[in-house]
Design an enzyme around this catalytic site. Structure first.
Site, mmCIF file in Angstrom:
data_model
loop_
_atom_site.group_PDB
_atom_site.id
_atom_site.type_symbol
_atom_site.label_atom_id
_atom_site.label_comp_id
_atom_site.label_asym_id
_atom_site.label_seq_id
_atom_site.Cartn_x
_atom_site.Cartn_y
_atom_site.Cartn_z
ATOM 1 N N GLU A 1 0.763 -1.376 0.000
ATOM 2 C CA GLU A 1 -0.033 -0.077 0.011
ATOM 3 C C GLU A 1 0.764 1.070 -0.016
ATOM 4 O OE1 GLU A 1 -3.219 -0.470 3.023
ATOM 5 O OE2 GLU A 1 -4.078 -1.970 1.889
ATOM 6 N N GLU B 1 -5.366 -8.376 -0.412
ATOM 7 C CA GLU B 1 -6.091 -8.052 1.097
ATOM 8 C C GLU B 1 -7.285 -7.866 0.396
ATOM 9 O OE1 GLU B 1 -4.478 -5.189 3.625
ATOM 10 O OE2 GLU B 1 -2.565 -5.656 3.208
HETATM 11 O O1 AHR Z 1 -5.043 -6.086 7.044
HETATM 12 C C1 AHR Z 1 -5.073 -4.776 7.908
HETATM 13 C C2 AHR Z 1 -4.231 -3.482 7.072
HETATM 14 O O2 AHR Z 1 -5.257 -3.205 5.895
HETATM 15 C C3 AHR Z 1 -2.823 -3.763 6.266
HETATM 16 O O3 AHR Z 1 -1.901 -3.813 7.268
HETATM 17 C C4 AHR Z 1 -2.925 -2.884 5.456
HETATM 18 O O4 AHR Z 1 -2.070 -3.127 4.341
HETATM 19 C C5 AHR Z 1 -4.307 -2.553 5.120
HETATM 20 O O5 AHR Z 1 -4.556 -1.185 4.924
#
Ligand code: AHR
Length: 507
Positions: free
Chosen positions: A172, A302
């Protein structure tokens, strides 16, 4: 009103990569400590790996796990997590305002993966980390020996290289919340250099040779970022030929204050479909622009439902604090199943997806320190689909009615149909997002003469119903009598209001 859904064996979307059912473990809250790792727990082995958690992960059928972050990654020095434990430093983790003891690191993760039968998907720090730090981690993991760094791994107990194949280049990096956040141009250039030295370290020196390391470049954190989708275009223009996947992330939430209608939450699956569509188009645009013959894939590394916004009900700098411990409702499980349908329906380009996360932190598995576990409501759609939806996804045509929501228009009946030619199986996953029961006719032409083998359903009068340590079975699927199949391909089902159904056929 009857909804007709048509699927034909010849209308193939793409092959389902098993890695579509991956997950994620970050050094965050109790994902590692008290999650997968808890020395002294009654079920822990000699490494401190919790056996009860491993059993549940096996039940989920997770093939690949991303590690060690997440936001944690961008301030993490991998060297802190190797070597004798009493010499490892204790650090402030600036991503989650916790204390990191580094008791668990790369070698422990590799050992855990081996025991769990899971492929590791490592990530290198592009926030505070340099391209050389990234190359050195590849050397530590993959170089046989004879150099200071690879011999360090051997001295730490791993004689053979780990041969890690999947590597995320940062996390990110478009987000200002990231330690060492960069602009798209800065990140694109750095990611390209990192990819280059990581490949060189791995012995990949010929420019146009097939890639041995599978590298994943960081795309947008979500489609609400102002920089989306420009970020993705710029980063890809720098890195297109050097990497293999573009990463994407997305969490959906239910507005518990009810300022937004339920429809906005129920529109999540179709919104995810649009988001993937935009990134597919961005990849194709850049591919044309850089005149490439390669088709990059998407690593949706994610995804989940995340409603409780990083609660800070714990003092700062705790070790393994209770963070992001969302307890999933039946409503969440319904939306979750729809998100899985979307991943399956895009399996031509989404080749890796990681449910974020796996244990305790926005996770399907919850643990008590020194105690037991429970399966969240979301555990079940994941388990059924990861365990059964294999082979290829096929296109479906449906005349379902639709509803409006904050993202646009979404379908009341949301489906995915998969076909495994080797196993001679067809699986159908169906969400009914209407408050009414719905009659559905499935017309499953040209798969052969089908026989229904399994029919499970999740339904509940209480959309807020949840599981817990003392009521672990409040939300779980019920097993129904299998439906009749008329003429080998016509199936009539009545979907309960607000329900998820899964039917498995053989031929
Ligand atoms: O999964 C939780 C968080 O969400 C992670 O650390 C990040 O990559 C995302 O913003």
């Amino acid at each position: 009103m009857k909804t007709k859904i048509f699927a034909d064996a010849n209308l193939r979307v793409g092959e389902i990569d098993r890695n579509l059912f991956g997950s994620f473990i970050e050094h965050l809250g109790r994902a590692v400590y008290e999650g997968i790792y808890e020395p002294g727990h009654p079920t822990a082995d000699e490494n401190g790996f919790r056996g009860d958690v491993l059993e549940l992960i096996k039940e989920l059928n997770v093939p690949i796990v991303r590690y060690p972050g997440g936001n944690f990654l961008s301030g993490y020095d991998w060297r802190d997590g190797i070597g004798p434990r009493d010499k490892r430093p204790t650090r402030l983790d600036l991503a989650w305002f916790s204390t990191e003891t580094n008791e668990f690191g790369t070698d422990e993760f590799m050992k855990w993966c081996k025991k769990a039968g899971i492929t590791p998907m490592m990530a290198v720090n592009m926030g505070t980390g340099t391209i050389l730090d990234a190359a050195h981690l590849v050397e530590y993991c993959n170089h046989a020996g004879g150099t200071t760094i690879s011999d360090l791994r051997r001295a730490n107990g791993a004689e053979e290289p780990y041969n890690v194949k999947y590597w995320c280049i940062g996390n990110e990096m478009d987000g200002p919340w990231q330690t060492g956040h960069l602009s798209a141009d800065e990140y694109g250039k750095k990611a390209l250099e990192a990819a280059k030295v990581m490949r060189w370290t791995n012995g990949e020196y010929e420019k146009n040779a097939p890639h041995d390391l599978k590298l994943i470049v960081s795309g947008s954190s979500n489609h609400e970022m102002k920089s989306f989708p420009e970020w993705d275009r710029v980063v890809l223009e720098h890195t297109y030929e050097a990497v293999d996947y573009l990463s994407m992330h997305r969490y959906y939430q239910y507005d518990e204050d009810r300022k937004r209608p339920l429809e906005d939450f129920l529109g999540s699956a179709d919104d995810m479909n649009e988001y993937i569509g935009t990134l597919k188009a961005t990849i194709e645009y850049v591919r044309a622009k850089v005149r490439s013959t390669r088709h990059l894939k998407i690593s949706f590394d994610e995804w989940n439902i995340w409603t409780v916004d990083a609660p800070r009900n714990e003092p700062l700098w705790k070790k393994a604090p209770h963070l992001l411990e969302d307890v999933y409702t039946f409503r969440d499980a319904l939306v979750f199943a729809g998100l899985m349908n979307t991943l399956l329906n895009n399996c031509d380009v989404v080749k890796i997806a990681c449910l974020a996360q796996l244990v305790n932190v926005i996770a399907p598995i919850m643990t008590k320190k020194g105690g037991g576990t429970f399966k969240q409501a979301s555990f079940y759609p994941f388990r059924y689909l990861a365990g059964n939806a294999s082979g290829e996804a096929v296109r479906t045509f449906s005349d379902t009615d639709t509803f409006e929501n904050m993202y646009g228009t979404a379908r009341y009946i949301n489906e995915a149909v998969t076909h495994d030619r080797a196993k001679r199986e067809v699986c159908v996953s169906l969400c009914n997002y209407s408050q009414e029961a719905r009659d559905v006719e499935l017309e499953l032409r040209s798969f052969g003469t089908l026989k229904a083998k399994e029919y499970v359903r999740m339904t509940n009068n209480d959309l807020d119903a949840v599981n817990g340590f003392d009521h672990p079975d409040t939300v779980k699927p019920e097993i129904l009598d299998v439906p009749a199949v008329k003429d080998g391909s016509l199936v009539s089902l009545t979907l309960a209001p607000m329900s998820w159904s899964f039917v498995r056929f053989t031929y």
